[in-house]
Design a protein around this motif. Structure first.
Motif, PDB file in Angstrom:
ATOM      1  N   LEU A 125       0.818  -1.199   0.000  1.00  0.00           N
ATOM      2  CA  LEU A 125       0.000   0.000   0.000  1.00  0.00           C
ATOM      3  C   LEU A 125       0.861   1.263   0.000  1.00  0.00           C
ATOM      4  N   ARG A 126       1.949   1.262   0.762  1.00  0.00           N
ATOM      5  CA  ARG A 126       2.808   2.446   0.802  1.00  0.00           C
ATOM      6  C   ARG A 126       3.504   2.669  -0.537  1.00  0.00           C
ATOM      7  N   GLU A 127       3.857   1.559  -1.223  1.00  0.00           N
ATOM      8  CA  GLU A 127       4.458   1.707  -2.550  1.00  0.00           C
ATOM      9  C   GLU A 127       3.460   2.319  -3.532  1.00  0.00           C
ATOM     10  N   THR A 128       2.181   2.004  -3.340  1.00  0.00           N
ATOM     11  CA  THR A 128       1.147   2.500  -4.257  1.00  0.00           C
ATOM     12  C   THR A 128       0.706   3.918  -3.921  1.00  0.00           C
ATOM     13  N   TYR A 129       0.488   4.201  -2.612  1.00  0.00           N
ATOM     14  CA  TYR A 129      -0.113   5.466  -2.206  1.00  0.00           C
ATOM     15  C   TYR A 129       0.850   6.417  -1.495  1.00  0.00           C
ATOM     16  N   GLY A 130       2.080   6.029  -1.280  1.00  0.00           N
ATOM     17  CA  GLY A 130       3.000   6.894  -0.546  1.00  0.00           C
ATOM     18  C   GLY A 130       2.573   7.057   0.895  1.00  0.00           C
ATOM     19  N   ASP A 131       2.485   8.304   1.337  1.00  0.00           N
ATOM     20  CA  ASP A 131       2.020   8.512   2.719  1.00  0.00           C
ATOM     21  C   ASP A 131       0.501   8.509   2.806  1.00  0.00           C
ATOM     22  N   GLY A 132      -0.180   8.279   1.679  1.00  0.00           N
ATOM     23  CA  GLY A 132      -1.633   8.108   1.689  1.00  0.00           C
ATOM     24  C   GLY A 132      -2.396   9.334   2.132  1.00  0.00           C
ATOM     25  N   GLY A 133      -1.814  10.514   1.962  1.00  0.00           N
ATOM     26  CA  GLY A 133      -2.511  11.726   2.388  1.00  0.00           C
ATOM     27  C   GLY A 133      -2.296  12.066   3.839  1.00  0.00           C
ATOM     28  N   HIS A 134      -1.570  11.225   4.590  1.00  0.00           N
ATOM     29  CA  HIS A 134      -1.247  11.514   5.981  1.00  0.00           C
ATOM     30  C   HIS A 134       0.007  12.398   5.971  1.00  0.00           C
ATOM     31  N   ASP A 135      -0.179  13.673   5.710  1.00  0.00           N
ATOM     32  CA  ASP A 135       0.941  14.538   5.378  1.00  0.00           C
ATOM     33  C   ASP A 135       1.907  14.756   6.524  1.00  0.00           C
ATOM     34  N   ARG A 136       1.523  14.452   7.739  1.00  0.00           N
ATOM     35  CA  ARG A 136       2.429  14.642   8.869  1.00  0.00           C
ATOM     36  C   ARG A 136       3.181  13.368   9.244  1.00  0.00           C
ATOM     37  N   ASP A 137       2.853  12.286   8.570  1.00  0.00           N
ATOM     38  CA  ASP A 137       3.547  11.025   8.859  1.00  0.00           C
ATOM     39  C   ASP A 137       5.040  11.090   8.599  1.00  0.00           C
ATOM     40  N   PRO A 138       5.521  11.686   7.506  1.00  0.00           N
ATOM     41  CA  PRO A 138       6.972  11.683   7.274  1.00  0.00           C
ATOM     42  C   PRO A 138       7.767  12.268   8.437  1.00  0.00           C
ATOM     43  N   VAL A 139       7.278  13.322   9.058  1.00  0.00           N
ATOM     44  CA  VAL A 139       7.978  13.915  10.199  1.00  0.00           C
ATOM     45  C   VAL A 139       7.971  12.959  11.378  1.00  0.00           C
ATOM     46  N   ARG A 140       6.823  12.399  11.663  1.00  0.00           N
ATOM     47  CA  ARG A 140       6.729  11.471  12.803  1.00  0.00           C
ATOM     48  C   ARG A 140       7.600  10.245  12.567  1.00  0.00           C
ATOM     49  N   GLU A 141       7.553   9.711  11.375  1.00  0.00           N
ATOM     50  CA  GLU A 141       8.335   8.502  11.088  1.00  0.00           C
ATOM     51  C   GLU A 141       9.835   8.784  11.090  1.00  0.00           C
ATOM     52  N   ALA A 142      10.236  10.007  10.700  1.00  0.00           N
ATOM     53  CA  ALA A 142      11.646  10.365  10.795  1.00  0.00           C
ATOM     54  C   ALA A 142      12.114  10.340  12.242  1.00  0.00           C
ATOM     55  N   HIS A 143      11.280  10.858  13.145  1.00  0.00           N
ATOM     56  CA  HIS A 143      11.656  10.821  14.567  1.00  0.00           C
ATOM     57  C   HIS A 143      11.681   9.396  15.091  1.00  0.00           C
ATOM     58  N   MET A 144      10.749   8.566  14.648  1.00  0.00           N
ATOM     59  CA  MET A 144      10.764   7.160  15.076  1.00  0.00           C
ATOM     60  C   MET A 144      12.056   6.470  14.644  1.00  0.00           C
ATOM     61  N   ARG A 145      12.512   6.743  13.434  1.00  0.00           N
ATOM     62  CA  ARG A 145      13.748   6.121  12.960  1.00  0.00           C
ATOM     63  C   ARG A 145      14.955   6.602  13.779  1.00  0.00           C
ATOM     64  N   LEU A 146      14.961   7.892  14.120  1.00  0.00           N
ATOM     65  CA  LEU A 146      16.067   8.395  14.949  1.00  0.00           C
ATOM     66  C   LEU A 146      16.059   7.745  16.318  1.00  0.00           C
ATOM     67  N   ARG A 147      14.892   7.588  16.903  1.00  0.00           N
ATOM     68  CA  ARG A 147      14.812   6.919  18.215  1.00  0.00           C
ATOM     69  C   ARG A 147      15.195   5.451  18.098  1.00  0.00           C
ATOM     70  N   LEU A 148      14.851   4.834  16.993  1.00  0.00           N
ATOM     71  CA  LEU A 148      15.210   3.433  16.787  1.00  0.00           C
ATOM     72  C   LEU A 148      16.726   3.285  16.677  1.00  0.00           C
ATOM     73  N   ARG A 149      17.377   4.200  15.971  1.00  0.00           N
ATOM     74  CA  ARG A 149      18.844   4.149  15.858  1.00  0.00           C
ATOM     75  C   ARG A 149      19.481   4.337  17.237  1.00  0.00           C
ATOM     76  N   ALA A 150      18.933   5.292  18.028  1.00  0.00           N
ATOM     77  CA  ALA A 150      19.491   5.517  19.361  1.00  0.00           C
ATOM     78  C   ALA A 150      19.325   4.290  20.239  1.00  0.00           C
ATOM     79  N   ALA A 151      18.184   3.605  20.120  1.00  0.00           N
ATOM     80  CA  ALA A 151      17.970   2.397  20.915  1.00  0.00           C
ATOM     81  C   ALA A 151      18.901   1.270  20.484  1.00  0.00           C
ATOM     82  N   ARG A 152      19.192   1.180  19.203  1.00  0.00           N
ATOM     83  CA  ARG A 152      20.113   0.136  18.730  1.00  0.00           C
ATOM     84  C   ARG A 152      21.519   0.391  19.272  1.00  0.00           C
TER      85      ARG A 152
END
Length: 813
Positions: free
Chosen positions: A196-223
């Motif tokens: 679905l993400r390959e087809t629709y991208g963020d699917g109109g959830h325009d604030r998801d990229p910012v939130r997901e960027a922070h999740m990835r940074l927290r994931l790297r810090a936890a690793r």
């Protein structure tokens, strides 16, 4: 690249567990996956500011449903909730980690940023993966479209209802299996979301990229902190974004320049009913009680559910037996098989209950929905959870007064003569003044004395935000309510607002706020010359005086202002009545009634105030006479003033008949005369006045029969409105009295000679029949036998007749 929940072939990499917030099937699957993987740390989608609050979840005093509450310290009204139920995957993961000594970290965008951007509502919709509106796609601004991933998957599977598809695939399946099977559902869901993400991208959830960027940074810090042996519990929609490889620089660039505010985070109680609202996660589920049942009873859920239903219906006096339960189970399972469902859902269960236990009706449905499908469960948080100082003072007061917040609505009867009940009343009134409406005053079904109050109590989770907002006024309920009252007095724009505030201050017992309120009241009363405003403000002020008397509060200053206000109404009311149109007259009638009631309360004799009270009532009676006798005043007001004088005994013998005769004379316009009648006998008690006063009824009857045909259509709506307020029994009695036709009038109370015939009435008093009530009167009045036992029998009556032949006008009665 589609996201994966299983580890890489070399055994390294975090396990991404995509879930639906508030899903019992997801919760069971998360628990099974954690048991299998045994991660070194658990990362959960949520505000990172709450990391320090995680240990509280393990305490015995923490009972879901609860919620994380984040609010801006400078603006407590800007807040967001992250609700968690016992069947929420995040709650299950948190409890599992605490039980196994595994660290927990929240990885979503900090609340400091989301509240500053106004994301408290948008965050909800962005985080949710399965609870978007049915229909799959929702149009937004321009060509932008917001995708509901669950609706898209349901449509691909041939379902027209996303909720039903999710329940069949996830919630109604059994618990996760052992070994590799525990991760299989997450792998399948991650692959579907990746597509679905390959087809629709963020699917109109325009604030998801910012939130997901922070999740990835927290994931790297936890690793870096714990290694690769991690488990991430997040919305399934985010799994592909977290699995995608990006650079740290790119993620930080997305977060650069975000606004930020100081925030405070705590745990607050939540309710099942509020789980149906979109807040925090935005997870709105229509049946939290049913989901809780599925989570707590994975074995034989249908049988256990219908047993609960039967128990509830028995409590409500429905005739439900074990045989009904057995038959309902069979029917629900049969319906599920026919409809191709793995387990009977609420639709099948409702159909079975309706057919077997409800005799084909929907009568039990609303009861079952409110009490079981949704439920009224209120969570609890430990006492040592961080709260604002005002909340701490409220909690202390609740313990002292033995009050407990409850999700179920209940009534509380208070006797203000008792110290504990008086304290409860003060607290509830202070909270209402602070904008925390935990309790709402309601009309008592019992005593109407001023020493009693009835409250309807219901605790809503949103009140925690109200408490935080009210915290700016003070650290205790008393200081905060005092400061809030003083501020409202200074900012009030009208006299009625200040008088209402004075009443609330007395009810809440805020002695330090009263001087400020009284000064504002005096200032506005001196400047306001509108008699309508003065009359509108007087009742609340007089009630404040009376409440002050009942509660032992010094209300001398209030009484002085109320008396002065009443005097100004007395002076201004007669000149304000002439020349009013119909709407103005109706409004002024309300002012007449309100002022009359206020004068009655203010002028009640009590100690040293007896003389002043009589003088006040006497001056008010003079005002009413002036209104009742002035021809330029609308008939509605003249009639109402006459009625108020009659009720107070101010007209004397024949006074009401004289004024009615003038008002209903042939020279009076019919519409004005009809208005007079509406003012005089309008209201629920006006009919009884006509029933018991033959002359007044005869005058009304005589006037009505003499109304010209051309004018009758004009007066009919007024008369219909007047008599429609009477009870049906009163209307029937009036009809019977009129139907009797002309006859001799009853004996006049002031003399023995009969009056002239009055149309519509029967013969005079039958003294023998009237005397039959004397034994009952004697019992009611507590009179002795003397005066009755030595009666001489009436030779004209049969022997043994026990009825005394007293003359009701005699001295003994």
């Amino acid at each position: 690249m589609s996201g994966r929940s299983e580890r890489t072939t070399d055994g390294r990499g975090p396990v991404l567990l995509g879930v639906r917030h508030h899903g019992p099937g997801s919760a069971r699957a998360v628990r099974a996956a954690l048991e299998q993987c045994g991660p070194a740390a658990v990362l959960i989608e949520g505000p990172p500011e709450a990391d320090e609050l995680v240990p509280l979840a393990a305490q015995e005093g923490m009972r879901p449903p609860v919620a994380l509450l984040a609010h801006a310290q400078e603006d407590p009204g800007r807040a967001a909730f992250w609700p968690l139920a016992e069947f929420s995957p995040e709650w299950v993961a948190m409890r599992w980690a605490l039980a196994h000594g595994v660290p927990v970290r929240f990885i979503d965008l900090p609340a400091a940023h989301s509240l500053a951007r106004g994301d408290d509502e948008e965050t909800a919709d962005d985080q949710e993966t399965a609870d978007e509106a049915a229909g799959g796609q929702e149009a937004r601004s321009g060509a932008e479209v917001r995708i509901d991933p669950i609706a898209v998957l349901a449509e691909a599977a041939g379902y027209d209802d996303p909720e039903r598809w999710w329940e069949d695939v996830i919630e109604h399946r059994g618990s996760g299996g052992a070994g590799a099977d525990a991760l299989a559902p997450f792998a399948a869901l991650a692959e579907a979301m990746g597509t679905l993400r390959e087809t629709y991208g963020d699917g109109g959830h325009d604030r998801d990229p910012v939130r997901e960027a922070h999740m990835r940074l927290r994931l790297r810090a936890a690793r870096r902190e714990f290694g690769d042996d991690l488990a991430v519990v997040c919305g399934a929609w985010h799994v592909p974004a977290l699995a995608r490889r990006t650079t740290m620089t790119a993620d930080r660039q997305l977060l650069k320049g975000l606004p930020k505010v100081k925030t405070a985070v705590t745990w607050v109680p939540w309710t099942h009913r509020r789980l149906s609202r979109r807040s925090g996660y935005g997870a709105g589920i229509a049946s939290p009680g049913w989901y809780g049942h599925l989570f707590s009873a994975p074995d034989r859920p249908v049988e256990r559910w219908l047993t609960k239903v039967a128990g509830l219906l028995r409590e409500e006096d429905y005739a439900v037996s074990s045989a009904h339960v057995i038959e309902a189970v069979r029917l629900a399972e049969g319906l599920a098989t026919v409809r191709g469902r793995p387990l009977a859902g609420l639709t099948e269960l409702d159909d079975a209950v309706r057919a077997v236990m409800g005799d084909g009706t929907d009568a039990p449905s609303s009861l079952i929905h409110d009490r079981l499908v949704v439920g009224e469960v209120l969570g609890e948080v430990p006492e040592d959870a961080p709260v604002v100082p005002l909340q701490q003072d409220i909690d202390r007061s609740l313990r002292t007064l033995r009050l407990k917040p409850e999700a179920m609505e209940r009534e509380l009867e208070l006797d203000l003569r008792k110290e504990t009940d008086a304290g409860r009343s003060r607290l509830l009134h202070r909270l209402r003044l602070l904008g925390i409406p935990w309790g709402e005053p309601t009309r008592s079904r019992g005593s109407t004395g001023t020493f009693r109050e009835t409250w309807r109590l219901r605790w809503e989770p949103e009140l925690a935000v109200r408490v935080a907002e009210a915290g700016i006024w003070g650290t205790t309920v008393l200081s905060a309510a005092t400061a809030k009252a003083a501020s409202e007095a200074a900012g009030a724009s009208g006299l009625a607002e200040v008088t209402a505030l004075a009443e609330r201050c007395l009810l809440a017992e805020l002695p330090e706020a009263l001087p400020t309120v009284m000064q504002a009241l005096s200032d506005r009363a001196a400047l306001d010359a509108d008699v309508g405003h003065l009359a509108q403000a007087l009742p609340a002020l007089v009630r404040s005086v009376r409440y002050g008397d009942v509660r032992g509060t010094d209300a001398a200053a209030l009484r002085e202002v109320a008396t002065g206000l009443a005097e100004r109404v007395f002076v201004g009311l007669p000149p304000a009545c002439p020349g009013l149109d119909a709407d103005g007259a109706a409004e002024m009638r309300g002012h007449l009634d309100a002022t009359h009631q206020a004068v009655g309360l203010l002028g009640q004799p009590e100690g040293e105030r007896q003389t002043g009270g009589k003088q006040l009532r006497a001056r008010w009676a003079g005002v009413l006479r002036a209104v009742s006798e002035r021809d330029a005043v609308p008939g509605l007001l003249r009639g109402r003033a006459t009625r108020l004088l009659l009720d107070d005994g101010e007209l004397g013998d024949g006074g009401a008949e004289r004024l009615m005769g003038l008002a209903l004379s042939p020279g009076t316009p019919p519409t004005d005369a009809a208005g007079w009648i509406e003012g005089f006998v309008g209201g629920g008690d006006g009919g009884m006045l006509l029933v018991h006063d033959a002359r007044l009824l005869a005058l009304v009857d005589g006037w009505l029969t003499g109304v010209p045909d051309a004018a009758f259509t004009d007066v009919l709506p007024l008369l219909r409105r007047t008599f429609a307020e009477y009870e049906s029994g009163v209307r029937r009695t009036l009809g019977e009295l009129i139907h009797r036709g002309p006859a001799t009038a009853p004996r006049h109370p002031a003399g023995d000679a009969p009056d002239a015939a009055v149309p519509g009435f029967g013969p005079g008093l039958d003294r023998d029949r009237a005397a039959a009530v004397l034994p009952t009167l004697r019992m009611l009045l507590g009179m002795g036998q003397r005066g009755f036992d030595d009666e001489q029998p009436d030779p004209s009556r049969p022997a043994g007749d026990p009825r005394p032949a007293d003359d009701l006008t005699g001295a003994r009665t």
